[in-house]
Design a protein around this motif. Structure first.
Motif, PDB file in Angstrom:
ATOM      1  N   VAL A  93      22.279  29.729  72.184  1.00 21.22           N
ATOM      2  CA  VAL A  93      22.355  29.861  70.730  1.00 21.22           C
ATOM      3  C   VAL A  93      23.834  29.767  70.364  1.00 21.22           C
ATOM      4  N   ALA A  94      24.161  28.954  69.369  1.00 23.92           N
ATOM      5  CA  ALA A  94      25.554  28.840  68.921  1.00 23.92           C
ATOM      6  C   ALA A  94      26.050  30.220  68.475  1.00 23.92           C
ATOM      7  N   CYS A  95      27.273  30.562  68.889  1.00 25.90           N
ATOM      8  CA  CYS A  95      27.820  31.880  68.567  1.00 25.90           C
ATOM      9  C   CYS A  95      29.337  31.789  68.508  1.00 25.90           C
ATOM     10  N   LYS A  96      29.928  32.477  67.533  1.00 25.07           N
ATOM     11  CA  LYS A  96      31.387  32.543  67.444  1.00 25.07           C
ATOM     12  C   LYS A  96      31.784  33.857  66.772  1.00 25.07           C
ATOM     13  N   TYR A  97      33.043  34.238  66.980  1.00 26.50           N
ATOM     14  CA  TYR A  97      33.598  35.406  66.302  1.00 26.50           C
ATOM     15  C   TYR A  97      33.945  35.045  64.864  1.00 26.50           C
ATOM     16  N   ALA A  98      33.849  36.041  63.996  1.00 26.69           N
ATOM     17  CA  ALA A  98      34.307  35.908  62.616  1.00 26.69           C
ATOM     18  C   ALA A  98      34.949  37.230  62.221  1.00 26.69           C
ATOM     19  N   ILE A  99      36.000  37.161  61.429  1.00 25.77           N
ATOM     20  CA  ILE A  99      36.680  38.366  60.957  1.00 25.77           C
ATOM     21  C   ILE A  99      36.369  38.506  59.480  1.00 25.77           C
ATOM     22  N   ASN A 100      35.754  39.637  59.115  1.00 27.32           N
ATOM     23  CA  ASN A 100      35.364  39.829  57.723  1.00 27.32           C
ATOM     24  C   ASN A 100      36.512  40.415  56.900  1.00 27.32           C
ATOM     25  N   ARG A 101      36.279  40.629  55.608  1.00 30.29           N
ATOM     26  CA  ARG A 101      37.330  41.127  54.704  1.00 30.29           C
ATOM     27  C   ARG A 101      37.818  42.522  55.061  1.00 30.29           C
ATOM     28  N   SER A 102      37.012  43.286  55.798  1.00 30.90           N
ATOM     29  CA  SER A 102      37.416  44.635  56.222  1.00 30.90           C
ATOM     30  C   SER A 102      38.156  44.616  57.553  1.00 30.90           C
ATOM     31  N   ARG A 103      38.523  43.414  58.042  1.00 28.08           N
ATOM     32  CA  ARG A 103      39.172  43.217  59.341  1.00 28.08           C
ATOM     33  C   ARG A 103      38.282  43.641  60.501  1.00 28.08           C
ATOM     34  N   GLN A 104      36.991  43.615  60.294  1.00 28.25           N
ATOM     35  CA  GLN A 104      36.042  43.892  61.360  1.00 28.25           C
ATOM     36  C   GLN A 104      35.617  42.549  61.978  1.00 28.25           C
ATOM     37  N   VAL A 105      35.350  42.597  63.257  1.00 29.73           N
ATOM     38  CA  VAL A 105      34.938  41.384  63.971  1.00 29.73           C
ATOM     39  C   VAL A 105      33.428  41.400  64.106  1.00 29.73           C
ATOM     40  N   GLU A 106      32.817  40.307  63.706  1.00 29.56           N
ATOM     41  CA  GLU A 106      31.362  40.185  63.805  1.00 29.56           C
ATOM     42  C   GLU A 106      31.038  38.865  64.488  1.00 29.56           C
ATOM     43  N   PHE A 107      29.770  38.632  64.735  1.00 30.54           N
ATOM     44  CA  PHE A 107      29.329  37.402  65.380  1.00 30.54           C
ATOM     45  C   PHE A 107      28.598  36.538  64.372  1.00 30.54           C
ATOM     46  N   ARG A 108      28.869  35.249  64.403  1.00 29.50           N
ATOM     47  CA  ARG A 108      28.123  34.284  63.612  1.00 29.50           C
ATOM     48  C   ARG A 108      27.232  33.526  64.579  1.00 29.50           C
ATOM     49  N   LEU A 109      25.950  33.612  64.367  1.00 27.71           N
ATOM     50  CA  LEU A 109      24.974  32.999  65.267  1.00 27.71           C
ATOM     51  C   LEU A 109      24.298  31.809  64.602  1.00 27.71           C
ATOM     52  N   GLY A 110      23.973  30.787  65.428  1.00 26.38           N
ATOM     53  CA  GLY A 110      23.232  29.625  64.943  1.00 26.38           C
ATOM     54  C   GLY A 110      21.768  29.957  64.794  1.00 26.38           C
ATOM     55  N   ARG A 165      24.270  43.200  62.340  1.00 26.10           N
ATOM     56  CA  ARG A 165      24.773  44.576  62.198  1.00 26.10           C
ATOM     57  C   ARG A 165      25.968  44.849  63.106  1.00 26.10           C
ATOM     58  N   ILE A 166      26.124  44.056  64.171  1.00 22.19           N
ATOM     59  CA  ILE A 166      27.192  44.295  65.152  1.00 22.19           C
ATOM     60  C   ILE A 166      28.539  43.940  64.536  1.00 22.19           C
ATOM     61  N   ARG A 167      29.426  44.948  64.473  1.00 25.26           N
ATOM     62  CA  ARG A 167      30.768  44.761  63.920  1.00 25.26           C
ATOM     63  C   ARG A 167      31.742  45.665  64.676  1.00 25.26           C
ATOM     64  N   TRP A 168      32.754  45.069  65.274  1.00 24.88           N
ATOM     65  CA  TRP A 168      33.808  45.825  65.959  1.00 24.88           C
ATOM     66  C   TRP A 168      34.960  46.093  64.989  1.00 24.88           C
ATOM     67  N   SER A 169      35.548  47.277  65.098  1.00 23.80           N
ATOM     68  CA  SER A 169      36.832  47.536  64.442  1.00 23.80           C
ATOM     69  C   SER A 169      37.826  47.887  65.544  1.00 23.80           C
ATOM     70  N   PHE A 170      39.097  47.498  65.326  1.00 22.55           N
ATOM     71  CA  PHE A 170      40.135  47.668  66.339  1.00 22.55           C
ATOM     72  C   PHE A 170      41.333  48.369  65.720  1.00 22.55           C
ATOM     73  N   ALA A 171      41.487  49.645  65.964  1.00 19.10           N
ATOM     74  CA  ALA A 171      42.648  50.389  65.485  1.00 19.10           C
ATOM     75  C   ALA A 171      43.726  50.314  66.556  1.00 19.10           C
ATOM     76  N   GLY A 172      44.955  50.035  66.133  1.00 19.14           N
ATOM     77  CA  GLY A 172      46.075  49.958  67.066  1.00 19.14           C
ATOM     78  C   GLY A 172      46.487  48.536  67.386  1.00 19.14           C
ATOM     79  N   ALA A 173      45.659  47.563  67.052  1.00 14.56           N
ATOM     80  CA  ALA A 173      46.048  46.153  67.232  1.00 14.56           C
ATOM     81  C   ALA A 173      46.893  45.748  66.036  1.00 14.56           C
ATOM     82  N   GLN A 174      48.015  45.118  66.305  1.00 13.52           N
ATOM     83  CA  GLN A 174      48.875  44.667  65.215  1.00 13.52           C
ATOM     84  C   GLN A 174      48.225  43.517  64.459  1.00 13.52           C
TER      85      GLN A 174
END
Length: 189
Positions: free
Chosen positions: A172-189, A126-135
């Motif tokens: 636990v394996a973890c990395k950032y992923a950027i979804n189609r809505s340009r939101q950043v989420e975590f991919r966990l093992g 469920r955790i998803r960051w959005s970043f307004a103002g970043a180019q």
């Protein structure tokens, strides 16, 4: 803590030589300062608004670990506008940003970090960051999140995740992923 020295929507402020972070009730605002010049003019600060998508808009905010030092703000000539003896804290906790998930902001060797504390049974997807103002928002070769803005880049270190079982920490394996809505989420093992 904000005791009237800045916008009333701000709950807490964190400053260092390159940025100011304003923690609000439902997100954060990062103001990046630049040491660069464009001709004779200094590059103005960039503002990136960080928000948790689909999160609780009114989480309970708790302060943890009050520090010994106090902050004073002498703004203007009128003593009634001055703010003195303002408490500083090592950590600020936003409880229930998502069901069963808390967010804790804290400093670590002159860097501001945040941790998500996920209760058993809660869904970290469920955790998803959005970043307004970043180019641009991208993940670099080291797995760090890079937020590009006019005043420079803001970086979030490669995420780390672990699970505690019987008092023992297991990575636990973890990395950032950027979804189609340009939101950043975590991919966990």
């Amino acid at each position: 803590a904000n005791r009237g020295q800045t916008d009333p929507r701000v709950k807490f402020i964190s400053r260092n030589s390159g940025h100011t972070l304003f923690l609000t009730g439902d997100g954060a605002v990062l103001s990046l300062r630049s040491a660069r010049k464009d001709g004779d003019f200094k590059v103005p600060p960039s503002v990136i608004r960080m928000k948790l998508a689909g999160a609780n808009a009114r989480p309970r905010v708790a302060v943890l670990d009050e520090l010994a030092g106090k902050s004073n703000y002498f703004i203007g000539d009128a003593p009634q506008a001055w703010r003195t003896g303002i408490a500083n804290y090592a950590r600020v906790k936003y409880e229930g940003v998502y069901p069963g998930i808390d967010l804790v902001w804290h400093g670590n060797q002159r860097q501001l970090e945040h941790d998500f504390i996920v209760a058993p049974g809660a869904d970290p997807r469920r955790i998803r960051w959005s970043f307004a103002g970043a180019q641009t928002v991208r993940v670099d070769e080291q797995g760090e999140l890079v937020l590009q803005a006019g005043a420079g880049d803001a970086r979030m270190l490669k995420p780390q995740a672990w699970q505690e079982v019987n008092g023992e920490r297991h990575n636990v394996a973890c990395k950032y992923a950027i979804n189609r809505s340009r939101q950043v989420e975590f991919r966990l093992g």
